[in-house]
Motif scaffolding. Structure first.
Motif, short mmCIF file in Angstrom:
data_model
loop_
_atom_site.label_atom_id
_atom_site.label_comp_id
_atom_site.label_asym_id
_atom_site.label_seq_id
_atom_site.Cartn_x
_atom_site.Cartn_y
_atom_site.Cartn_z
N ASN A 97 0.82 -1.20 0.00
CA ASN A 97 0.00 0.00 0.00
C ASN A 97 0.86 1.26 0.00
N VAL A 100 1.84 3.50 3.32
CA VAL A 100 0.93 4.52 3.86
C VAL A 100 0.86 4.39 5.38
N LEU A 105 -4.65 4.63 5.79
CA LEU A 105 -4.89 3.36 5.07
C LEU A 105 -6.36 3.22 4.67
N THR A 106 -6.56 2.89 3.41
CA THR A 106 -7.90 2.56 2.93
C THR A 106 -8.34 1.27 3.64
N SER A 222 -10.95 7.63 -2.50
CA SER A 222 -11.39 6.58 -1.59
C SER A 222 -11.73 5.35 -2.39
N MET A 223 -11.87 4.21 -1.71
CA MET A 223 -12.23 2.98 -2.43
C MET A 223 -13.60 3.10 -3.06
N ARG A 248 -0.40 5.57 -3.04
CA ARG A 248 -0.69 4.76 -1.86
C ARG A 248 -1.97 3.96 -1.99
N ASN A 249 -2.08 3.00 -1.10
CA ASN A 249 -3.31 2.21 -0.97
C ASN A 249 -3.65 1.39 -2.22
N ASN A 252 -5.13 -2.21 -1.34
CA ASN A 252 -6.47 -2.27 -0.75
C ASN A 252 -7.55 -1.79 -1.71
N ILE A 253 -7.25 -0.72 -2.43
CA ILE A 253 -8.25 -0.21 -3.38
C ILE A 253 -8.51 -1.24 -4.48
#
Lengths: 605, 605
Positions: A97, A100, A105-106, A222-223, A248-249, A252-253
């Motif tokens: 990620n 981050v 963190l997402t 955002s996601m 970043r992220n 997760n995204i």
């Protein structure tokens, strides 16, 4: 993560549209989605069936909750083949990620799945099955999907087009799909870990497809925003979506996107690998790249852009270019090669990359890292040297039972487009071509969806299987929601124009239905049959807003007095009333005498 | 009318642009306008010269007052030929303005001029002069205009393109212009009563031109609005403007337009003729039509669309079409023919029409009244039958020393476009083709600038000399200011893409300058060199608004870390630093050994 507020995305059907599902024959439980556009009763015509890549989001019967993800229809298909195994998977690391900080963190996707991979020694790719003579559910799914209403109109179809060597069949059978996949002329990007996928096919004997790019920016996304971008792009017709996130992220995204994506998701793994070394190109290693491939394969990414064709020896060919190397992945690899004065690790380790791709069925999209970035650099030595290397790599991938497509330019003036297509077909053994545009001039930043839409339509006609969209913001900034829609619609136009020109048997159905609606002043049908009903309706209503005008036998352009369509109806009636009119026409066509010959003489007076 | 408040239109130069004037050689007093776009000093490049059809409106030195009209630079040219005479002219009648009530009447243009016409027995057309071996000021003007910066870059020009039988010269001489006009392969629409005109040329051996349509609606439009529409369209690049007004005040509004137009103005006289008979098609007569031609010729209309190719015998061929007859003029004439069961009066009286055109030098634009209105009707018997008739009429017009161009479709799928061009060249003796689009699919109302921009670029490449624009509102409503601009820019893209593909010697200069600016992060130069600097700048500023970003060596799409252009610069430096790099490239091109051959083996591992 324990709970989330419900995160909303755009849902609901398009105007006058309902979702219809067709069952399979080999796999009767299968439900292949189509969109049916209902017409006004006065048309006395059945609904028009169109290809539907929007997924469950346009199905009022589907319950959408992005924190759960879409239902996993392919899970059973994959399991029933008994050649895969679930396993623990690679643990997520801070580097995934982009290091981050915890508060930045997402959120982790809340409904995780254990990844699957091929059992030792097994090839779980569609091409491996195809070569073994197996018609998979994925193959039947795409066969049904491609046919649209073709069966119903089979008798009255008059094929009319120029295919430039393609062989679009009258009717797509699962066996035809299998055969095309087996010989590498088409791909079905379908990672075994992307169970949410509604399979689709990319190949020049099928409908021309389009891709839309999304991706978070370094600043913020955002996601939910990223999932919405994907949903929005497929609502208007994107057949695949590439997640080009940087920063970043990313990990997760991506998980949120894949779990909610009914279309194939593509990525460029080198982007994430570079984040893992904090953007220092020289620090990239094969090990970090390999780890990234596995990470993304476990998540379910369906195709990878791999810039393995950028070789050390090609780099000097770019030095005198007007715009050098414009592919991000290509420039990263060139810089790495040059710094270390070594051959690209992507090229050196390509067979290992194939082994990973084969274990998850990730399709290759061999990147054109040396594509021209301007008209002046089109079709130059650097571009074609790389293309030849991509041809070699195609053979290696095929040897490993991997699916492959080839990425193409870029910026190309019209007279050099066909050469690209012909050369690609020749050196890459007819592996599907996947092009970005091409842009046919450099002088219109702000309108590069159009400069490239021209090139896309042409190269699609000549044989490109998938067109990567370009938005109005290309070269200038980040596309917003409207830009994404404009890019997708422009590329649907290009793809459809190409299908028409190729003489695709079902393509003209929609044009004809819309044209009949136009001639019969069925305004609502005109809007509903168009690629973007909302815009068509709002443009019409700007000048003639009243409901009554939706049945008016004229429009604002000419008004009732000058309406050619209205006059045409009068003519048609008058012509039919006049005895022998049609007979006259026949005689004329046959070269017979015309009427009122005496008046012909008047011309000379 | 004694006085008016000053009516304002859009004036002022485009960004970084100055007006430059080139003198003639044969006619040294002549001042041919060009636009020079200045570049940032760091470019160390001279300004880029581009074609300029915006007239005095973009010249800060010009005083604009639409109630006076533009200065009449051609008055002396016409007078010096001594083959024309001033006369009283036809009195304006209530019918000319659609029987509008006195209080609804658009003010009469306050600075009237007496009309000129040819002296008895004289042909005052550019083709007549050309055939007589005379190089007119108009011909030298367009020769200088077409060359742009060609002379300066003459040595380094590398011609590269596919012309499909056209013969675009390296350098345009006045004699070349004369020759092309003489053989009918190009036209210079220039009515002797349009003294305000800056002459331009339409032919396939010259730059591809575009036309924009304007016109008042039945509801309302003031003369200032209509003049502004014209000024706005030419600001963005319209080479000619057609006034397609219907309804009231047609005569008076047209006078305001022509007196303020530096570009040729075209009309469809049948529209006004129909207003004179209150919209009752059956009541149209040759006498009313003839009177309208004279009325408009005296005002200075430069070209007339005449639908003389719609013959009685063609009408039955349209009866089974999906969308019948979609040309307004075509449907009017078809209805008239059918009702009276007689041959078209336009066809019967074509030689008399030629006599009028010759007396004022009005160019013919022979209308394609039977153009297809949908994909299904493309290239059908009706369309091609009419085209053959237009070929006959071309010969008649040429016999009368009249200039002619031919209008073309319409809606045509890509694979049928070239057939149109080839057939037009064949049956119309290479008279310039002037096409509407063509639209390559019917399914995207709201985006028909794009569906047609694709076809326009292609047919422009194949040989069409002028492209009639289509706006996003086509089929839906009346274009507003933004739609006009979008239509013009889209068609400038199509025309320029066509010029590039034909290998026009000067076309690529602007692409290359913009691409160099892009590679060197000269953002301001990128904006200023683009077709629409305002949009390019505003798109950029949406994501990176600060002035500092205008010199940033990256943009918002990739950020500094991923910028391929930035990396490319590093590569270039590194490559140049490494001794022998360029030499290596040469060896590679020559088929010599590559470096690090030992690593090549690694591929197979």
């Amino acid at each position: 993560m324990t709970s989330h507020p419900t995160l909303t995305v755009t849902t609901g059907p398009l105007p006058a549209s309902t979702k219809a599902f067709r069952p399979g024959v080999l796999y009767p439980d299968m439900r292949v989605p189509m969109r049916e556009i209902a017409l006004h009763p006065s048309a006395a015509e059945p609904p028009v069936t169109v290809y539907d890549c929007s997924g469950p989001y346009t199905d009022p019967g589907a319950e959408i909750a992005i924190e759960r993800g879409l239902s996993r229809l392919r899970e059973g298909w994959v399991a029933s083949r008994r050649d895969t195994e679930a396993y623990e998977g690679r643990p997520v690391q801070p580097a995934d990620n982009g290091f981050v900080s915890p508060d930045g963190l997402t959120p982790v996707f809340p409904a995780p799945h254990r990844p699957m991979r091929a059992k030792e020694g097994k090839a779980v790719t569609q091409i491996a099955y195809a070569r073994a003579g197996i018609v998979t559910p994925e193959m039947e799914f795409v066969a049904i999907r491609e046919n649209l209403g073709r069966k119903a109109i089979r008798e009255k179809m008059a094929r009319d087009g120029e295919m430039y060597g393609a062989s679009v069949p009258d009717y797509v059978t699962p066996e035809f799909v299998r055969d095309e996949v087996a010989r590498g002329r088409a791909v079905i990007p379908a990672n075994i870990n992307h169970s949410e996928l509604e399979p689709m096919i990319i190949g020049r004997n099928f409908l021309v497809k389009i891709n839309a790019n999304i991706g978070n920016s370094a600043v913020t996304s955002s996601m939910a925003e990223e999932v919405e971008k994907m949903v929005w792009a497929i609502r208007w017709g994107a057949d695949t979506v590439m997640d080009l996130s940087t920063g970043r992220n990313i990990h997760n995204i991506r998980e949120w996107i894949v779990r909610n994506a009914p279309v194939p998701i593509g990525t460029v793994p080198i982007y994430q690998a570079l984040e893992k070394v904090s953007g220092v190109v020289e620090d990239l290693t094969w090990e970090i790249f390999r780890d990234t491939l596995i990470e993304q394969s476990e998540q379910g990414v369906d195709y990878f852009t791999i810039h393995a064709g950028v070789l050390l020896r090609h780099i000097p060919l770019t030095v005198n270019r007007v715009t050098g190397i414009v592919s991000r992945g290509g420039s990263i690899m060139a810089k790495w090669c040059l710094h270390h004065h070594r051959e690209s690790f992507l090229y050196e380790h390509f067979e290992e990359i194939c082994e990973i791709a084969r274990a998850y069925d990730v399709t290759f999209s061999l990147g054109d890292g040396l594509r021209p970035g301007c008209i002046a650099d089109a079709n130059d030595a650097a571009q074609f040297a790389e293309l030849e290397t991509l041809g070699e790599l195609t053979q290696i991938a095929w040897k490993h039972d991997c699916q492959v497509m080839i990425e193409g330019p870029g910026h190309v003036p019209m007279h050099k487009i066909k050469e690209n297509m012909d050369k690609q077909l020749e050196v890459c053994g007819e592996a599907p071509f996947y092009t970005l545009g091409p842009l046919t001039t450099d002088i219109a930043p702000g309108y590069d969806h159009i400069t490239s839409g021209i090139g896309a339509a042409m190269i699609g006609w000549f044989g490109t299987a998938m067109l990567c969209y370009v938005t109005p913001k290309e070269h200038l900034g980040l596309p917003d929601r409207d830009d994404v829609k404009t890019g997708v619609i422009t590329y649907k136009i290009a793809a459809h124009a190409a299908d028409l020109a190729k003489g695709h048997p079902a393509a003209k159905i929609r044009d004809d239905a819309l044209s009949r609606a136009r001639f019969e002043f069925r305004w609502e049908d005109q809007f509903n049959l168009s690629l973007d009903p909302d815009t068509a309706r709002s443009f019409h209503d700007q000048t003639l807003p009243k409901e009554a005008h939706k049945v008016a036998h004229f429009c604002s352009m000419c008004g009732p007095k000058f309406c050619s369509m209205k006059i045409s109806h009068d003519i048609r009636e008058e012509a039919r009333a006049q005895a022998g009119m049609v007979e006259m026409a026949k005689r004329y066509r046959d070269g017979g005498d015309l009427y009122i010959p005496v008046e012909e003489d008047a011309v000379g007076s």
